[in-house]
Motif scaffolding. Sequence first.
Motif, PDB file in Angstrom:
ATOM      1  N   ARG A  87       0.816  -1.230   0.000  1.00  0.00           N
ATOM      2  CA  ARG A  87       0.000   0.000   0.000  1.00  0.00           C
ATOM      3  C   ARG A  87       0.839   1.265   0.000  1.00  0.00           C
ATOM      4  O   ARG A  87       0.488   2.232  -0.669  1.00  0.00           O
ATOM      5  N   LEU A  88       1.926   1.256   0.738  1.00  0.00           N
ATOM      6  CA  LEU A  88       2.774   2.442   0.789  1.00  0.00           C
ATOM      7  C   LEU A  88       3.413   2.717  -0.570  1.00  0.00           C
ATOM      8  O   LEU A  88       3.473   3.865  -1.022  1.00  0.00           O
ATOM      9  N   VAL A  89       3.871   1.687  -1.245  1.00  0.00           N
ATOM     10  CA  VAL A  89       4.451   1.826  -2.581  1.00  0.00           C
ATOM     11  C   VAL A  89       3.394   2.345  -3.550  1.00  0.00           C
ATOM     12  O   VAL A  89       3.657   3.247  -4.350  1.00  0.00           O
ATOM     13  N   ALA A  90       2.197   1.782  -3.466  1.00  0.00           N
ATOM     14  CA  ALA A  90       1.116   2.240  -4.343  1.00  0.00           C
ATOM     15  C   ALA A  90       0.821   3.715  -4.106  1.00  0.00           C
ATOM     16  O   ALA A  90       0.722   4.500  -5.059  1.00  0.00           O
ATOM     17  N   LYS A  91       0.691   4.081  -2.844  1.00  0.00           N
ATOM     18  CA  LYS A  91       0.309   5.451  -2.505  1.00  0.00           C
ATOM     19  C   LYS A  91       1.381   6.475  -2.865  1.00  0.00           C
ATOM     20  O   LYS A  91       1.080   7.545  -3.389  1.00  0.00           O
ATOM     21  N   LEU A  92       2.648   6.148  -2.580  1.00  0.00           N
ATOM     22  CA  LEU A  92       3.719   7.116  -2.774  1.00  0.00           C
ATOM     23  C   LEU A  92       4.315   7.142  -4.179  1.00  0.00           C
ATOM     24  O   LEU A  92       4.813   8.180  -4.618  1.00  0.00           O
ATOM     25  N   PHE A  93       4.268   5.999  -4.878  1.00  0.00           N
ATOM     26  CA  PHE A  93       4.962   5.933  -6.159  1.00  0.00           C
ATOM     27  C   PHE A  93       4.077   5.522  -7.337  1.00  0.00           C
ATOM     28  O   PHE A  93       4.002   6.235  -8.335  1.00  0.00           O
ATOM     29  N   ALA A  94       3.429   4.375  -7.232  1.00  0.00           N
ATOM     30  CA  ALA A  94       2.722   3.811  -8.385  1.00  0.00           C
ATOM     31  C   ALA A  94       1.529   4.647  -8.818  1.00  0.00           C
ATOM     32  O   ALA A  94       1.408   4.996  -9.993  1.00  0.00           O
ATOM     33  N   VAL A  95       0.644   4.964  -7.885  1.00  0.00           N
ATOM     34  CA  VAL A  95      -0.553   5.722  -8.256  1.00  0.00           C
ATOM     35  C   VAL A  95      -0.189   7.124  -8.748  1.00  0.00           C
ATOM     36  O   VAL A  95      -0.709   7.568  -9.787  1.00  0.00           O
ATOM     37  N   PRO A  96       0.730   7.858  -8.096  1.00  0.00           N
ATOM     38  CA  PRO A  96       1.132   9.152  -8.667  1.00  0.00           C
ATOM     39  C   PRO A  96       1.720   9.022 -10.078  1.00  0.00           C
ATOM     40  O   PRO A  96       1.482   9.882 -10.937  1.00  0.00           O
ATOM     41  N   ALA A  97       2.470   7.949 -10.333  1.00  0.00           N
ATOM     42  CA  ALA A  97       3.007   7.740 -11.676  1.00  0.00           C
ATOM     43  C   ALA A  97       1.876   7.497 -12.677  1.00  0.00           C
ATOM     44  O   ALA A  97       1.927   7.968 -13.823  1.00  0.00           O
ATOM     45  N   MET A  98       0.828   6.784 -12.251  1.00  0.00           N
ATOM     46  CA  MET A  98      -0.315   6.517 -13.131  1.00  0.00           C
ATOM     47  C   MET A  98      -1.090   7.789 -13.460  1.00  0.00           C
ATOM     48  O   MET A  98      -1.786   7.842 -14.470  1.00  0.00           O
ATOM     49  N   GLN A  99      -0.976   8.796 -12.633  1.00  0.00           N
ATOM     50  CA  GLN A  99      -1.684  10.045 -12.887  1.00  0.00           C
ATOM     51  C   GLN A  99      -1.134  10.765 -14.111  1.00  0.00           C
ATOM     52  O   GLN A  99      -1.793  11.644 -14.657  1.00  0.00           O
ATOM     53  N   ALA A 100       0.034  10.379 -14.566  1.00  0.00           N
ATOM     54  CA  ALA A 100       0.602  10.953 -15.782  1.00  0.00           C
ATOM     55  C   ALA A 100       0.067  10.259 -17.044  1.00  0.00           C
ATOM     56  O   ALA A 100       0.260  10.764 -18.149  1.00  0.00           O
ATOM     57  N   TYR A 101      -0.601   9.120 -16.889  1.00  0.00           N
ATOM     58  CA  TYR A 101      -1.157   8.413 -18.057  1.00  0.00           C
ATOM     59  C   TYR A 101      -2.255   9.254 -18.684  1.00  0.00           C
ATOM     60  O   TYR A 101      -2.966   9.982 -17.994  1.00  0.00           O
ATOM     61  N   ASN A 102      -2.437   9.118 -19.984  1.00  0.00           N
ATOM     62  CA  ASN A 102      -3.522   9.845 -20.656  1.00  0.00           C
ATOM     63  C   ASN A 102      -4.770   8.965 -20.821  1.00  0.00           C
ATOM     64  O   ASN A 102      -5.567   9.176 -21.714  1.00  0.00           O
ATOM     65  N   TYR A 103      -4.912   7.985 -19.935  1.00  0.00           N
ATOM     66  CA  TYR A 103      -6.087   7.113 -19.905  1.00  0.00           C
ATOM     67  C   TYR A 103      -6.384   6.773 -18.449  1.00  0.00           C
ATOM     68  O   TYR A 103      -5.517   6.876 -17.587  1.00  0.00           O
ATOM     69  N   ARG A 104      -7.614   6.373 -18.201  1.00  0.00           N
ATOM     70  CA  ARG A 104      -8.027   6.008 -16.840  1.00  0.00           C
ATOM     71  C   ARG A 104      -7.653   4.569 -16.539  1.00  0.00           C
ATOM     72  O   ARG A 104      -7.758   3.698 -17.394  1.00  0.00           O
ATOM     73  N   VAL A 105      -7.270   4.356 -15.289  1.00  0.00           N
ATOM     74  CA  VAL A 105      -6.982   3.008 -14.790  1.00  0.00           C
ATOM     75  C   VAL A 105      -7.867   2.799 -13.578  1.00  0.00           C
ATOM     76  O   VAL A 105      -7.739   3.508 -12.583  1.00  0.00           O
ATOM     77  N   MET A 106      -8.772   1.843 -13.658  1.00  0.00           N
ATOM     78  CA  MET A 106      -9.587   1.492 -12.502  1.00  0.00           C
ATOM     79  C   MET A 106      -8.735   0.593 -11.620  1.00  0.00           C
ATOM     80  O   MET A 106      -8.248  -0.442 -12.069  1.00  0.00           O
ATOM     81  N   LEU A 107      -8.530   1.009 -10.395  1.00  0.00           N
ATOM     82  CA  LEU A 107      -7.610   0.318  -9.492  1.00  0.00           C
ATOM     83  C   LEU A 107      -8.358  -0.643  -8.574  1.00  0.00           C
ATOM     84  O   LEU A 107      -9.148  -0.221  -7.730  1.00  0.00           O
ATOM     85  N   ASP A 108      -8.078  -1.912  -8.759  1.00  0.00           N
ATOM     86  CA  ASP A 108      -8.655  -2.945  -7.904  1.00  0.00           C
ATOM     87  C   ASP A 108      -7.678  -3.184  -6.763  1.00  0.00           C
ATOM     88  O   ASP A 108      -6.820  -4.058  -6.819  1.00  0.00           O
TER      89      ASP A 108
END
Length: 155
Positions: A87-108
């Motif tokens: 969860r910490l990796v997702a919150k601090l690194f992965a999800v912020p990196a996904m915010q740069a994508y030009n498409y939506r990612v539904m996160l399960d």
Amino acid sequence: MKFFAVLFLSLLPLWAQAIEVGEPVAPWTLLDQFDQAYTLDGQAKILLVARSMDAAKRVDVALQGQPKGYLEARHAVFVADIQRMPRLVAKLFAVPAMQAYNYRVMLDRDARIAPRYSAPVDNVLWLQLDNGKLVARHEYDSVTQLRQALEQVQP
């Protein structure tokens, strides 16, 4: 008696059947990388499911160079199973990196949705939908094949 109830409830998921062609896909709601809710409905035509980081990377590479709204124009929804990610990796690194994508990612985040759709973990699962009913399923282990399949879909 409590023991048998707990045992029964813990084994219940093992009896669950994978969704088959011709069956309706149960609606669900997930948050995307911007914490915006999305509910699967009858408008979706394609459901892309990535149950591993490798599969999610395949989707990302296949979508590189595509304009914003590319998936939405094709009525496609991308679900990434990130429950194995700390969860910490997702919150601090992965999800912020996904915010740069030009498409939506539904996160399960809790593996509530992706396990409903069985496929090898490292493949991208493509579920073709028609008014909420599964009409076809494909698996892609190649970026090239996935990109070609997406290009075949008319917006």
